[in-house]
Scaffold this active site. Structure first.
Site, PDB file in Angstrom:
ATOM      1  N   CYS A 121       0.851  -1.187   0.000  1.00 41.31           N
ATOM      2  CA  CYS A 121       0.000   0.000   0.000  1.00 41.31           C
ATOM      3  C   CYS A 121       0.885   1.234   0.000  1.00 41.31           C
ATOM      4  O   CYS A 121       2.105   1.133   0.127  1.00 41.31           O
ATOM      5  CB  CYS A 121      -0.943   0.015   1.206  1.00 41.31           C
ATOM      6  SG  CYS A 121      -2.404   1.041   0.890  1.00 41.31           S
ATOM      7  N   CYS A 131      -4.169   5.802   0.332  1.00 43.79           N
ATOM      8  CA  CYS A 131      -3.680   4.529  -0.215  1.00 43.79           C
ATOM      9  C   CYS A 131      -3.379   4.593  -1.706  1.00 43.79           C
ATOM     10  O   CYS A 131      -2.928   3.620  -2.295  1.00 43.79           O
ATOM     11  CB  CYS A 131      -4.693   3.430   0.073  1.00 43.79           C
ATOM     12  SG  CYS A 131      -5.055   3.291   1.843  1.00 43.79           S
ATOM     13  N   LYS A 196     -12.480  -4.723   1.953  1.00 44.34           N
ATOM     14  CA  LYS A 196     -11.944  -3.932   3.063  1.00 44.34           C
ATOM     15  C   LYS A 196     -12.889  -2.763   3.296  1.00 44.34           C
ATOM     16  O   LYS A 196     -13.100  -1.930   2.417  1.00 44.34           O
ATOM     17  CB  LYS A 196     -10.537  -3.440   2.716  1.00 44.34           C
ATOM     18  CG  LYS A 196      -9.873  -2.666   3.843  1.00 44.34           C
ATOM     19  CD  LYS A 196      -8.446  -2.297   3.475  1.00 44.34           C
ATOM     20  CE  LYS A 196      -7.788  -1.476   4.556  1.00 44.34           C
ATOM     21  NZ  LYS A 196      -6.432  -1.064   4.156  1.00 44.34           N
ATOM     22  N   ARG A 206      -3.681   2.894  12.785  1.00 46.41           N
ATOM     23  CA  ARG A 206      -3.155   4.120  12.171  1.00 46.41           C
ATOM     24  C   ARG A 206      -2.104   4.772  13.053  1.00 46.41           C
ATOM     25  O   ARG A 206      -1.171   5.387  12.553  1.00 46.41           O
ATOM     26  CB  ARG A 206      -4.296   5.061  11.804  1.00 46.41           C
ATOM     27  CG  ARG A 206      -5.051   4.465  10.631  1.00 46.41           C
ATOM     28  CD  ARG A 206      -6.235   5.261  10.171  1.00 46.41           C
ATOM     29  NE  ARG A 206      -6.943   4.460   9.163  1.00 46.41           N
ATOM     30  CZ  ARG A 206      -8.153   4.707   8.719  1.00 46.41           C
ATOM     31  NH1 ARG A 206      -8.797   5.761   9.173  1.00 46.41           N
ATOM     32  NH2 ARG A 206      -8.711   3.924   7.820  1.00 46.41           N
ATOM     33  N   GLU A 234     -16.824  -7.245  -5.454  1.00 46.03           N
ATOM     34  CA  GLU A 234     -15.383  -6.967  -5.259  1.00 46.03           C
ATOM     35  C   GLU A 234     -14.571  -8.265  -5.327  1.00 46.03           C
ATOM     36  O   GLU A 234     -13.539  -8.338  -5.983  1.00 46.03           O
ATOM     37  CB  GLU A 234     -15.158  -6.307  -3.890  1.00 46.03           C
ATOM     38  CG  GLU A 234     -15.396  -4.809  -3.845  1.00 46.03           C
ATOM     39  CD  GLU A 234     -14.201  -4.006  -4.378  1.00 46.03           C
ATOM     40  OE1 GLU A 234     -13.218  -4.611  -4.841  1.00 46.03           O
ATOM     41  OE2 GLU A 234     -14.263  -2.769  -4.334  1.00 46.03           O
ATOM     42  N   LYS A 249     -11.825  -7.719   5.824  1.00 50.13           N
ATOM     43  CA  LYS A 249     -11.243  -6.871   6.872  1.00 50.13           C
ATOM     44  C   LYS A 249     -12.194  -5.729   7.170  1.00 50.13           C
ATOM     45  O   LYS A 249     -12.602  -5.063   6.222  1.00 50.13           O
ATOM     46  CB  LYS A 249      -9.892  -6.333   6.375  1.00 50.13           C
ATOM     47  CG  LYS A 249      -9.181  -5.443   7.390  1.00 50.13           C
ATOM     48  CD  LYS A 249      -7.862  -4.906   6.846  1.00 50.13           C
ATOM     49  CE  LYS A 249      -7.219  -4.022   7.899  1.00 50.13           C
ATOM     50  NZ  LYS A 249      -5.987  -3.410   7.447  1.00 50.13           N
TER      51      LYS A 249
HETATM   52 ZN   LIG Z   1      -3.339   1.956   2.709  1.00 56.62          ZN
END
Ligand SMILES: [Zn+2]
Length: 325
Positions: A121, A131, A196, A206, A234, A249
């Site tokens: 990422c 991202c 996700k 984070r 997806e 996730k």
């Molecule tokens: Zn990311």
């Protein structure tokens, strides 16, 4: 005489051995993937405040960690990196001597058999904390694909066994697969973060990855927590583009999504037991409010029962200790 007929389920619950014999779901050490955060410097072991027991580790200290993980029998690690500098092009994500690339080489040196999965990422590597590539406040899809593919190839070149794109840009599995194949990494699988969600459960992570967005949020690329049919679209796209693993996730609030994917697709399915799921349990355990071991084992067994084949979890080392005994 009994007034009505009924079934006697308790017959199969009479002893521990009998319960063992009829148990439908088993959590194993080999199901576990342990996330690691590599950082520059030497002698750095910095605990993430909101995630007790999880650390930023410098490369030199990674060796000891890998030894411990290997001794516990955990088969795989997922590597994240904290770069020295962040720039608009996310350069360190695909630098030959970037933090993740260094970490891969050290892990492989320490234990060549350990399966090394790398998070692919850009959000930790650019000052915007998004991202993908940012232009005038927009997160651009197609220009991001090139950098993500470059990152995946550079991880493979450093020795990664599996690359795991987590960006949620459209078409990234295809772009990464094509680039890996062109560079003769046809043997490197893609573990796609297929589904996700834009989730509040990533908060502590984070802090861990220093990747909070500097403006806006991630809702233009991560999924709406309310949607499950979209999750199937997806995942179907990822299968078509050549993904080798699918992932959901977070896990705890998305058990139904795990089950739907399991019933619909036949690829190995991974659940990411994310940072806030971990932090909530740690906080309650530190207060003496819950039985940490029993709660964690019940939660992870639930993820397996829902359909996960593999679980990425910060509890992995504890679980391996508990199951190993
Ligand atoms: Zn990311």
């Amino acid at each position: 005489m009994l007034p009505i007929e009924f079934k006697r389920f308790r017959r199969l619950r009479r002893s521990a051995l009998l319960r063992d014999m009829v148990r439908e779901t088993e959590l194993n050490i080999k199901d576990l993937i342990y996330p690691l955060f590599a950082t520059h410097g030497t002698g750095v072991k910095e605990e993430i405040a909101s995630m007790p027991g999880v650390y930023h580790l410098s490369i030199d200290l990674l060796k000891r960690e890998i030894e411990e993980i290997s001794e516990l029998g955990i088969p795989a690690v997922l590597l994240f990196g904290i770069p020295a500098v962040k720039d608009e092009l996310s350069s360190e994500a695909y630098a030959e001597n970037g933090i993740v690339q260094q970490a891969i080489r050290v892990v492989k040196e320490e234990n060549p058999n350990l399966v090394v999965i790398t998070d692919v990422c850009l959000c930790s590597y650019n000052p915007m904390g998004h991202c993908g590539v940012v232009h005038e406040g927009e997160i651009l899809n197609d220009p991001s694909l090139e950098l993500l593919a470059k990152t995946a190839v550079s991880h493979a070149r450093a020795g990664a066994d599996i690359v795991a794109p987590s960006d949620m840009m459209d078409g990234r599995v295809a772009a990464i697969r094509r680039s890996l194949d062109q560079e003769n990494f046809t043997h490197v699988p893609v573990m796609s973060y297929s589904v996700k969600y834009a989730s509040a459960f990533y908060g502590p992570f984070r802090d861990a990855a220093h990747s909070a967005p500097s403006f806006g949020d991630r809702k233009t690329y991560q999924m709406d927590p309310a949607n499950v049919r979209e999750a199937l679209r997806e995942a179907a796209a990822d299968v078509e583009e050549g993904a080798d693993f699918l992932m959901v996730k977070p896990a705890l609030a998305y058990m139904d999504v795990i089950r739907r994917l399991k019933d619909t697709f036949d690829l190995p399915l991974v659940a990411y037991n994310v940072s806030a799921e971990y932090s909530m349990i740690k906080a309650a355990a530190l207060n003496g409010w819950i039985d940490e071991k029993q709660i964690v084992l019940e939660m992870l067994t639930g993820m397996k029962r829902a359909g996960a084949d593999l679980i990425i979890t910060y509890h992995a080392k504890d679980v391996a200790r508990w199951l190993g005994k």
